[in-house]
Design a protein around this motif. Structure first.
Motif, PDB file in Angstrom:
ATOM      1  N   PHE A  22       0.831  -1.203   0.000  1.00  0.00           N
ATOM      2  CA  PHE A  22       0.000   0.000   0.000  1.00  0.00           C
ATOM      3  C   PHE A  22       0.863   1.249   0.000  1.00  0.00           C
ATOM      4  O   PHE A  22       2.055   1.193   0.328  1.00  0.00           O
ATOM      5  CB  PHE A  22      -0.936  -0.011   1.216  1.00  0.00           C
ATOM      6  CG  PHE A  22      -1.791  -1.235   1.275  1.00  0.00           C
ATOM      7  CD1 PHE A  22      -2.849  -1.404   0.382  1.00  0.00           C
ATOM      8  CD2 PHE A  22      -1.530  -2.244   2.191  1.00  0.00           C
ATOM      9  CE1 PHE A  22      -3.616  -2.557   0.412  1.00  0.00           C
ATOM     10  CE2 PHE A  22      -2.302  -3.402   2.220  1.00  0.00           C
ATOM     11  CZ  PHE A  22      -3.349  -3.548   1.335  1.00  0.00           C
ATOM     12  N   GLN A  40      -1.881   5.613   2.452  1.00  0.00           N
ATOM     13  CA  GLN A  40      -2.905   4.649   2.860  1.00  0.00           C
ATOM     14  C   GLN A  40      -2.566   4.038   4.210  1.00  0.00           C
ATOM     15  O   GLN A  40      -3.432   3.875   5.067  1.00  0.00           O
ATOM     16  CB  GLN A  40      -3.046   3.548   1.793  1.00  0.00           C
ATOM     17  CG  GLN A  40      -3.760   4.018   0.531  1.00  0.00           C
ATOM     18  CD  GLN A  40      -3.632   3.065  -0.631  1.00  0.00           C
ATOM     19  OE1 GLN A  40      -2.717   2.246  -0.695  1.00  0.00           O
ATOM     20  NE2 GLN A  40      -4.550   3.172  -1.588  1.00  0.00           N
ATOM     21  N   ASN A  41      -1.305   3.738   4.404  1.00  0.00           N
ATOM     22  CA  ASN A  41      -0.886   3.176   5.689  1.00  0.00           C
ATOM     23  C   ASN A  41      -1.039   4.168   6.836  1.00  0.00           C
ATOM     24  O   ASN A  41      -1.483   3.802   7.927  1.00  0.00           O
ATOM     25  CB  ASN A  41       0.563   2.689   5.603  1.00  0.00           C
ATOM     26  CG  ASN A  41       0.689   1.357   4.879  1.00  0.00           C
ATOM     27  OD1 ASN A  41      -0.020   0.409   5.166  1.00  0.00           O
ATOM     28  ND2 ASN A  41       1.594   1.299   3.922  1.00  0.00           N
ATOM     29  N   ALA A  60      -4.758   4.663   7.636  1.00  0.00           N
ATOM     30  CA  ALA A  60      -5.257   3.485   8.339  1.00  0.00           C
ATOM     31  C   ALA A  60      -4.764   3.482   9.790  1.00  0.00           C
ATOM     32  O   ALA A  60      -5.504   3.120  10.705  1.00  0.00           O
ATOM     33  CB  ALA A  60      -4.815   2.213   7.630  1.00  0.00           C
ATOM     34  N   PHE A  79      -6.905   5.862  11.878  1.00  0.00           N
ATOM     35  CA  PHE A  79      -8.198   5.241  12.161  1.00  0.00           C
ATOM     36  C   PHE A  79      -8.059   4.112  13.181  1.00  0.00           C
ATOM     37  O   PHE A  79      -8.854   3.978  14.099  1.00  0.00           O
ATOM     38  CB  PHE A  79      -8.810   4.680  10.879  1.00  0.00           C
ATOM     39  CG  PHE A  79      -9.492   5.706  10.011  1.00  0.00           C
ATOM     40  CD1 PHE A  79     -10.538   6.476  10.506  1.00  0.00           C
ATOM     41  CD2 PHE A  79      -9.112   5.899   8.695  1.00  0.00           C
ATOM     42  CE1 PHE A  79     -11.186   7.413   9.699  1.00  0.00           C
ATOM     43  CE2 PHE A  79      -9.756   6.823   7.877  1.00  0.00           C
ATOM     44  CZ  PHE A  79     -10.791   7.581   8.387  1.00  0.00           C
ATOM     45  N   PHE A  86      -9.949  12.766   3.275  1.00  0.00           N
ATOM     46  CA  PHE A  86     -10.188  11.403   2.808  1.00  0.00           C
ATOM     47  C   PHE A  86     -11.656  11.194   2.450  1.00  0.00           C
ATOM     48  O   PHE A  86     -11.986  10.698   1.372  1.00  0.00           O
ATOM     49  CB  PHE A  86      -9.750  10.397   3.862  1.00  0.00           C
ATOM     50  CG  PHE A  86     -10.240   9.000   3.615  1.00  0.00           C
ATOM     51  CD1 PHE A  86      -9.736   8.247   2.567  1.00  0.00           C
ATOM     52  CD2 PHE A  86     -11.214   8.445   4.428  1.00  0.00           C
ATOM     53  CE1 PHE A  86     -10.201   6.962   2.327  1.00  0.00           C
ATOM     54  CE2 PHE A  86     -11.687   7.163   4.197  1.00  0.00           C
ATOM     55  CZ  PHE A  86     -11.176   6.419   3.142  1.00  0.00           C
ATOM     56  N   THR A 117     -13.134  10.741  -1.533  1.00  0.00           N
ATOM     57  CA  THR A 117     -13.434   9.344  -1.809  1.00  0.00           C
ATOM     58  C   THR A 117     -14.921   9.109  -2.070  1.00  0.00           C
ATOM     59  O   THR A 117     -15.326   8.032  -2.435  1.00  0.00           O
ATOM     60  CB  THR A 117     -12.956   8.458  -0.636  1.00  0.00           C
ATOM     61  OG1 THR A 117     -11.616   8.811  -0.317  1.00  0.00           O
ATOM     62  CG2 THR A 117     -12.972   6.986  -0.990  1.00  0.00           C
ATOM     63  N   LEU A 144     -12.245   1.218   9.440  1.00  0.00           N
ATOM     64  CA  LEU A 144     -11.492   2.060   8.503  1.00  0.00           C
ATOM     65  C   LEU A 144      -9.991   1.947   8.747  1.00  0.00           C
ATOM     66  O   LEU A 144      -9.192   2.434   7.946  1.00  0.00           O
ATOM     67  CB  LEU A 144     -11.948   3.510   8.634  1.00  0.00           C
ATOM     68  CG  LEU A 144     -13.380   3.780   8.144  1.00  0.00           C
ATOM     69  CD1 LEU A 144     -13.847   5.167   8.548  1.00  0.00           C
ATOM     70  CD2 LEU A 144     -13.470   3.616   6.633  1.00  0.00           C
ATOM     71  N   HIS A 150      -7.585  -0.131   8.335  1.00  0.00           N
ATOM     72  CA  HIS A 150      -6.742  -1.108   7.640  1.00  0.00           C
ATOM     73  C   HIS A 150      -6.465  -0.614   6.223  1.00  0.00           C
ATOM     74  O   HIS A 150      -7.397  -0.270   5.505  1.00  0.00           O
ATOM     75  CB  HIS A 150      -7.410  -2.480   7.601  1.00  0.00           C
ATOM     76  CG  HIS A 150      -6.484  -3.567   7.168  1.00  0.00           C
ATOM     77  ND1 HIS A 150      -6.043  -3.686   5.865  1.00  0.00           N
ATOM     78  CD2 HIS A 150      -5.858  -4.544   7.857  1.00  0.00           C
ATOM     79  CE1 HIS A 150      -5.213  -4.708   5.780  1.00  0.00           C
ATOM     80  NE2 HIS A 150      -5.079  -5.242   6.982  1.00  0.00           N
ATOM     81  N   PRO A 151      -5.179  -0.588   5.831  1.00  0.00           N
ATOM     82  CA  PRO A 151      -4.828  -0.014   4.531  1.00  0.00           C
ATOM     83  C   PRO A 151      -5.533  -0.679   3.347  1.00  0.00           C
ATOM     84  O   PRO A 151      -5.852  -0.002   2.365  1.00  0.00           O
ATOM     85  CB  PRO A 151      -3.305  -0.200   4.451  1.00  0.00           C
ATOM     86  CG  PRO A 151      -2.956  -1.186   5.513  1.00  0.00           C
ATOM     87  CD  PRO A 151      -3.989  -1.033   6.567  1.00  0.00           C
ATOM     88  N   ALA A 152      -5.799  -1.979   3.440  1.00  0.00           N
ATOM     89  CA  ALA A 152      -6.491  -2.651   2.338  1.00  0.00           C
ATOM     90  C   ALA A 152      -7.898  -2.086   2.185  1.00  0.00           C
ATOM     91  O   ALA A 152      -8.379  -1.889   1.069  1.00  0.00           O
ATOM     92  CB  ALA A 152      -6.550  -4.150   2.586  1.00  0.00           C
ATOM     93  N   ILE A 160      -8.922   0.911   3.148  1.00  0.00           N
ATOM     94  CA  ILE A 160      -8.767   2.271   2.608  1.00  0.00           C
ATOM     95  C   ILE A 160      -8.585   2.183   1.091  1.00  0.00           C
ATOM     96  O   ILE A 160      -9.244   2.885   0.324  1.00  0.00           O
ATOM     97  CB  ILE A 160      -7.538   2.971   3.237  1.00  0.00           C
ATOM     98  CG1 ILE A 160      -7.729   3.155   4.749  1.00  0.00           C
ATOM     99  CG2 ILE A 160      -7.272   4.313   2.557  1.00  0.00           C
ATOM    100  CD1 ILE A 160      -8.737   4.192   5.144  1.00  0.00           C
ATOM    101  N   ALA A 161      -7.694   1.297   0.652  1.00  0.00           N
ATOM    102  CA  ALA A 161      -7.407   1.150  -0.776  1.00  0.00           C
ATOM    103  C   ALA A 161      -8.645   0.717  -1.550  1.00  0.00           C
ATOM    104  O   ALA A 161      -8.897   1.200  -2.656  1.00  0.00           O
ATOM    105  CB  ALA A 161      -6.268   0.149  -0.968  1.00  0.00           C
ATOM    106  N   LEU A 179     -11.795   1.313  -0.775  1.00  0.00           N
ATOM    107  CA  LEU A 179     -12.710   2.453  -0.864  1.00  0.00           C
ATOM    108  C   LEU A 179     -12.235   3.456  -1.909  1.00  0.00           C
ATOM    109  O   LEU A 179     -13.021   3.958  -2.712  1.00  0.00           O
ATOM    110  CB  LEU A 179     -12.853   3.116   0.505  1.00  0.00           C
ATOM    111  CG  LEU A 179     -13.582   2.287   1.566  1.00  0.00           C
ATOM    112  CD1 LEU A 179     -13.442   2.925   2.937  1.00  0.00           C
ATOM    113  CD2 LEU A 179     -15.058   2.125   1.196  1.00  0.00           C
ATOM    114  N   GLN A 180     -10.935   3.736  -1.915  1.00  0.00           N
ATOM    115  CA  GLN A 180     -10.396   4.697  -2.872  1.00  0.00           C
ATOM    116  C   GLN A 180     -10.539   4.181  -4.299  1.00  0.00           C
ATOM    117  O   GLN A 180     -10.888   4.932  -5.205  1.00  0.00           O
ATOM    118  CB  GLN A 180      -8.925   4.985  -2.554  1.00  0.00           C
ATOM    119  CG  GLN A 180      -8.758   5.816  -1.285  1.00  0.00           C
ATOM    120  CD  GLN A 180      -7.302   6.026  -0.909  1.00  0.00           C
ATOM    121  OE1 GLN A 180      -6.454   5.199  -1.218  1.00  0.00           O
ATOM    122  NE2 GLN A 180      -7.026   7.126  -0.219  1.00  0.00           N
TER     123      GLN A 180
END
Lengths: 108, 108
Positions: free
Chosen positions: A9, A13-14, A17, A20, A98, A102, B23, B25-27, B29-30, B32-33
DNA sequence: ATTTATTATCGTAATATTGCAATATTATAA
DNA sequence: TTATAATATTGCAATATTACGATAATAAAT
């Protein structure tokens, strides 16, 4: 394998996350809410108020510090934990960015 | 003992933490984006785009559905996943309420 | 009916998180 | 110096999360 594959990622993004995630625990929400409405914000008060062990509270405080939301000042043998309002506003802004960038939906 | 003691927090604190957590977790987030900028939003595309196994993507999509952020429509043998814009706005509002009502600082 | 394509679910291994007791650290008070 | 009080750190047990292969389920195509 249970480990989050951060390397696939983007750092944005990291980071997002991570923000959050740290806010994603009821004890940390409760800590922030309690601190925000008190005149003093001592760790020991939190232990009584929230009902978790002192070690646990201390750990949650540490995590909130890693994203800069809290800053702690030593006051004699006590610690005064405070919200860092600048960082607080900055994080709120980042999360809103964000959400705003999005929300375009493919099916609507 | 490693289990979050949800019962000592208010349901509002638990719900808020749950939103943040999902929300967090980077995956996700990715996902959603990616969905927000595509014309189509097919699960299989996500597998190629993000680089996690199909089972893993499916699991993350499921979690995003639990807070109502995504809705999936069956299109033949494919699934079209879309942002639920109403829920998206509603969650953004809720998080802002949290930020706005919590920012008063005891030490400033 | 069989194949093919897409997504969901199950089972499981690896890692992360949560929580606490015990202990260490730090600073004041006696 | 020796308590005492407040917070941090360490070590560990219990639970949760992440990830994936294997398989099931579903629906279109042949």
């Amino acid at each position: 394998m249970g480990i989050t594959k951060s390397q696939i990622f983007t750092s944005r993004q990291n980071e997002l996350a991570q923000l959050f995630k740290i806010l994603g625990h009821p004890a940390r929400i409760a800590i922030l809410q309690y601190i925000s409405k008190q005149d003093s914000c001592i760790c020991n008060d939190l232990v009584e108020e929230i009902g978790l062990a002192q070690a646990t509270i201390s750990q949650h405080l540490k995590e909130l510090k890693t994203i800069g939301l809290l800053k702690g000042e030593i006051e004699g043998k006590k610690m005064c934990y405070c919200l860092d309002v600048d960082q607080w506003n900055s994080i709120q802004k980042e999360l809103n960015t964000f959400f705003n960038t999005t929300k375009i939906n493919c099916c609507s």
